[in-house]
Design a protein around this motif. Structure first.
Motif, short mmCIF file in Angstrom:
data_model
loop_
_atom_site.label_atom_id
_atom_site.label_comp_id
_atom_site.label_asym_id
_atom_site.label_seq_id
_atom_site.Cartn_x
_atom_site.Cartn_y
_atom_site.Cartn_z
N SER A 119 29.61 38.74 38.61
CA SER A 119 30.47 37.58 38.50
C SER A 119 30.78 37.74 36.77
N LYS A 120 31.68 37.17 36.35
CA LYS A 120 32.23 36.76 34.98
C LYS A 120 31.51 34.88 34.53
N TYR A 121 30.65 34.52 36.21
CA TYR A 121 30.30 33.10 35.86
C TYR A 121 29.16 33.61 36.62
N LEU A 142 29.55 39.91 34.65
CA LEU A 142 30.49 41.49 34.27
C LEU A 142 31.42 41.05 33.18
N ASN A 143 32.68 41.05 32.84
CA ASN A 143 33.78 40.33 32.10
C ASN A 143 35.06 40.30 32.29
N GLY A 144 35.68 41.25 33.51
CA GLY A 144 36.52 41.85 33.72
C GLY A 144 35.94 42.36 34.86
N SER A 145 37.55 42.85 36.09
CA SER A 145 37.98 44.00 36.90
C SER A 145 36.27 42.98 37.59
N VAL A 146 36.06 42.59 38.19
CA VAL A 146 34.29 42.68 39.45
C VAL A 146 34.52 42.89 39.99
N GLU A 147 35.89 43.29 40.72
CA GLU A 147 36.00 44.19 42.30
C GLU A 147 35.62 44.77 42.72
N LEU A 148 35.89 45.60 41.22
CA LEU A 148 34.64 47.67 41.06
C LEU A 148 33.59 46.86 41.99
N VAL A 159 30.85 36.74 42.83
CA VAL A 159 31.41 35.92 42.90
C VAL A 159 32.65 35.56 41.53
N ASP A 160 33.59 35.58 42.23
CA ASP A 160 34.96 35.49 41.50
C ASP A 160 36.06 34.05 41.75
N ILE A 161 37.29 34.03 40.96
CA ILE A 161 38.17 33.96 41.57
C ILE A 161 39.11 33.63 42.35
N VAL A 162 39.77 33.25 43.54
CA VAL A 162 40.65 34.30 44.60
C VAL A 162 41.74 32.51 44.20
N GLU A 163 42.61 33.70 43.60
CA GLU A 163 44.23 33.09 43.41
C GLU A 163 45.20 32.90 45.14
N THR A 164 45.57 34.35 44.96
CA THR A 164 46.42 35.12 46.37
C THR A 164 45.72 35.45 46.94
N GLY A 165 44.74 36.28 46.49
CA GLY A 165 43.88 36.60 47.79
C GLY A 165 44.59 38.18 47.56
N SER A 166 45.62 38.68 47.13
CA SER A 166 45.45 40.25 46.63
C SER A 166 45.13 40.66 46.11
N THR A 167 44.21 40.44 44.76
CA THR A 167 43.27 41.24 44.07
C THR A 167 42.56 42.10 45.62
N LEU A 168 42.39 41.28 46.18
CA LEU A 168 40.78 41.08 47.17
C LEU A 168 41.52 42.20 48.24
#
Ligand code: PRP
Length: 211
Positions: A119-121, A142-148, A159-168
């Motif tokens: 997580s970044k958090y 991690l500092n970014g692109s956590v989905e990797l 653990v990350d923020i989800v806005e539109t859900g498209s990255t997931l």
């Protein structure tokens, strides 16, 4: 008259904040120049200063009084844990802080297994797993692109923020558990709220009328 200084999280939050401030007659034309590399902007007439900072640094500037007022996401406020007054929910920048991963990781959460969480958090993630779920985990910052992380085998979940859900979606991951909702918040330095009480509460009151 002393300047009232705003620290804004640069990018979309800063743009949305300025749109909101314009509704109560607070303008800063030079900030609209998309090509500018300036970091500090001034409205001499109203004795206001605005500066653009990295989101995670906004609570720091406000706690130390380098800025009187800050606008930043609740996710960052929770993670940074700084001493400041959170005075208003601005409503925009809505997203959810979630535990995410492949569907197969759901079982690991249900059985409270010792898993790796990237997580970044790390503060929010640790608090959630230790104090809400009572599950021991290994935290990986991690500092970014956590989905990797779960895709390449660095962690079981993120653990990350989800806005539109498209990255997931585009990476074959999903929301497994929701931790909390986050929106942009206005925060104020504790001393500034006393010393510049009238000017700051006037801004807050007028903003509340337009939100
Ligand atoms: C954030 C967040 C997710 C993504 C979620 O990353 O960490 O990766 O946005 O948005 P979505 O649900 O609309 O797809 P950001 O764009 O800030 O970049 P980063 O991963 O490099 O931190």
């Amino acid at each position: 008259m002393k300047y009232i200084t705003f620290a804004l999280a640069k990018g979309r939050l800063a743009r949305k904040t300025m749109e909101l401030l314009e509704q109560i007659g607070i303008f800063c034309e030079e900030m609209k120049d998309e090509k500018t590399r300036k970091l500090i902007f001034v409205n001499e007439e109203l004795k206001l200063k605005f500066f653009l900072a990295k989101a995670s640094d906004v609570p720091t500037y406000v706690e130390y009084g380098a800025a009187d007022i800050g606008v930043v996401g609740r996710d960052t406020i929770l993670e940074e844990g700084r001493k400041l007054y959170e005075v208003m929910d601005l409503g925009f920048g809505k997203c959810r802080m979630c535990v995410c991963g492949p569907a197969s990781a759901k079982e690991l959460l249900n059985h409270k297994e010792l898993i790796r969480v990237a997580s970044k958090y790390p503060g929010i993630a640790k608090d959630y797993f230790y104090h809400t779920k009572h599950q021991t985990v290994e935290m990986i910052k991690l500092n970014g692109s956590v989905e990797l992380a779960p895709i390449v085998g660095l962690s079981e979940v993120i653990v990350d923020i989800v806005e539109t859900g498209s990255t997931l979606r585009e990476n074959g991951l999903e929301v497994l558990e929701e931790i909390c909702e986050c929106t942009a918040r206005m925060v104020v330095n504790e001393v500034s709220l006393k010393m510049e009480h009238d000017r700051i509460t006037d801004i807050i009151t007028r903003l509340k009328e337009v939100i």
